[in-house]
Design a protein around this motif. Structure first.
Motif, PDB file in Angstrom:
ATOM      1  N   GLY A 238      -3.585  -2.359  -1.434  1.00 16.48           N
ATOM      2  CA  GLY A 238      -4.683  -1.507  -1.843  1.00 16.48           C
ATOM      3  C   GLY A 238      -4.994  -1.704  -3.307  1.00 16.48           C
ATOM      4  O   GLY A 238      -4.183  -2.218  -4.064  1.00 16.48           O
ATOM      5  N   GLN A 239      -6.192  -1.293  -3.688  1.00 13.50           N
ATOM      6  CA  GLN A 239      -6.645  -1.416  -5.069  1.00 13.50           C
ATOM      7  C   GLN A 239      -7.229  -0.080  -5.504  1.00 13.50           C
ATOM      8  O   GLN A 239      -8.099   0.475  -4.827  1.00 13.50           O
ATOM      9  CB  GLN A 239      -7.701  -2.515  -5.175  1.00 13.50           C
ATOM     10  N   VAL A 240      -6.769   0.441  -6.630  1.00 13.67           N
ATOM     11  CA  VAL A 240      -7.290   1.692  -7.173  1.00 13.67           C
ATOM     12  C   VAL A 240      -8.701   1.429  -7.688  1.00 13.67           C
ATOM     13  O   VAL A 240      -8.937   0.444  -8.391  1.00 13.67           O
ATOM     14  CB  VAL A 240      -6.389   2.223  -8.304  1.00 13.67           C
TER      15      VAL A 240
ATOM     16  N   LEU B 106       2.176   1.864  -3.488  1.00 13.68           N
ATOM     17  CA  LEU B 106       1.095   2.304  -4.364  1.00 13.68           C
ATOM     18  C   LEU B 106       0.772   3.772  -4.127  1.00 13.68           C
ATOM     19  O   LEU B 106       0.630   4.552  -5.072  1.00 13.68           O
ATOM     20  CB  LEU B 106      -0.148   1.442  -4.132  1.00 13.68           C
ATOM     21  N   LEU B 107       0.685   4.177  -2.858  1.00 18.95           N
ATOM     22  CA  LEU B 107       0.377   5.578  -2.538  1.00 18.95           C
ATOM     23  C   LEU B 107       1.478   6.508  -3.026  1.00 18.95           C
ATOM     24  O   LEU B 107       1.197   7.601  -3.529  1.00 18.95           O
ATOM     25  CB  LEU B 107       0.160   5.752  -1.042  1.00 18.95           C
TER      26      LEU B 107
ATOM     27  N   LEU C 228       0.820  -1.210   0.000  1.00 19.17           N
ATOM     28  CA  LEU C 228       0.000   0.000   0.000  1.00 19.17           C
ATOM     29  C   LEU C 228       0.854   1.260   0.000  1.00 19.17           C
ATOM     30  O   LEU C 228       0.577   2.216  -0.718  1.00 19.17           O
ATOM     31  CB  LEU C 228      -0.933  -0.005   1.219  1.00 19.17           C
TER      32      LEU C 228
ATOM     33  N   LEU D  32       1.002   6.932  -6.788  1.00 19.47           N
ATOM     34  CA  LEU D  32      -0.165   7.750  -7.095  1.00 19.47           C
ATOM     35  C   LEU D  32       0.055   9.214  -6.734  1.00 19.47           C
ATOM     36  O   LEU D  32      -0.454  10.107  -7.406  1.00 19.47           O
ATOM     37  CB  LEU D  32      -1.396   7.203  -6.370  1.00 19.47           C
TER      38      LEU D  32
ATOM     39  N   THR E  45      -7.583  10.345  -6.691  1.00 16.88           N
ATOM     40  CA  THR E  45      -7.724   8.892  -6.781  1.00 16.88           C
ATOM     41  C   THR E  45      -8.253   8.322  -5.478  1.00 16.88           C
ATOM     42  O   THR E  45      -7.921   8.789  -4.399  1.00 16.88           O
ATOM     43  CB  THR E  45      -6.345   8.253  -7.073  1.00 16.88           C
ATOM     44  N   TYR E  46      -9.067   7.275  -5.610  1.00 16.09           N
ATOM     45  CA  TYR E  46      -9.554   6.505  -4.467  1.00 16.09           C
ATOM     46  C   TYR E  46      -8.844   5.156  -4.460  1.00 16.09           C
ATOM     47  O   TYR E  46      -8.733   4.507  -5.491  1.00 16.09           O
ATOM     48  CB  TYR E  46     -11.061   6.262  -4.559  1.00 16.09           C
ATOM     49  N   VAL E  47      -8.388   4.740  -3.287  1.00 12.73           N
ATOM     50  CA  VAL E  47      -7.721   3.445  -3.128  1.00 12.73           C
ATOM     51  C   VAL E  47      -8.454   2.680  -2.024  1.00 12.73           C
ATOM     52  O   VAL E  47      -8.529   3.156  -0.892  1.00 12.73           O
ATOM     53  CB  VAL E  47      -6.235   3.610  -2.741  1.00 12.73           C
TER      54      VAL E  47
ATOM     55  N   GLU F 224      -8.669  -0.145   0.625  1.00 14.36           N
ATOM     56  CA  GLU F 224      -7.740  -0.971   1.395  1.00 14.36           C
ATOM     57  C   GLU F 224      -8.214  -2.417   1.349  1.00 14.36           C
ATOM     58  O   GLU F 224      -9.387  -2.696   1.568  1.00 14.36           O
ATOM     59  CB  GLU F 224      -7.682  -0.518   2.850  1.00 14.36           C
TER      60      GLU F 224
ATOM     61  N   TYR G  65     -11.036   3.319   2.855  1.00 11.06           N
ATOM     62  CA  TYR G  65     -10.415   3.760   1.609  1.00 11.06           C
ATOM     63  C   TYR G  65      -9.564   4.993   1.868  1.00 11.06           C
ATOM     64  O   TYR G  65      -9.682   5.650   2.885  1.00 11.06           O
ATOM     65  CB  TYR G  65     -11.463   4.033   0.525  1.00 11.06           C
TER      66      TYR G  65
END
Length: 82
Positions: free
Chosen positions: A40-42, A18-19, A15, A22, A29-31, A33, A54
């Motif tokens: 995490g998933q976008v 990923l952050l 995570l 981004l 963007t929303y991620v 958890e 999220y």
């Protein structure tokens, strides 16, 4: 592994990695958890109420984590330091 290699791996995977990616892109963007909070998933839009925790990322603002509880519970928000 050395401490520097461990730190590099920690900062660039899961995570946190990923952050960081981004944040460099800068698009709002929303991620979502995933279980355990380490991945995490976008996602395309804000998840529905009760859809799970999220993180919202927007250029010029720190990443904000929302607990996204079910209706009637007090929502929470706090800054993440990436």
């Amino acid at each position: 592994m050395s401490i520097a290699e461990d730190r590099e791996e920690f900062n660039n995977t899961g995570l946190r990695g990923l952050l960081q990616q981004l944040t460099k892109i800068g698009e709002p963007t929303y991620v979502l958890e995933l279980e355990g909070g380490h991945l995490g998933q976008v996602i395309d839009a804000k998840p529905p109420l009760g859809g799970g925790a999220y993180i919202f990322i927007k250029r010029g603002s720190p990443p904000l984590r929302y607990a996204n509880l079910v209706e009637g519970e007090t929502p929470s928000e706090y800054r993440l330091f990436v």
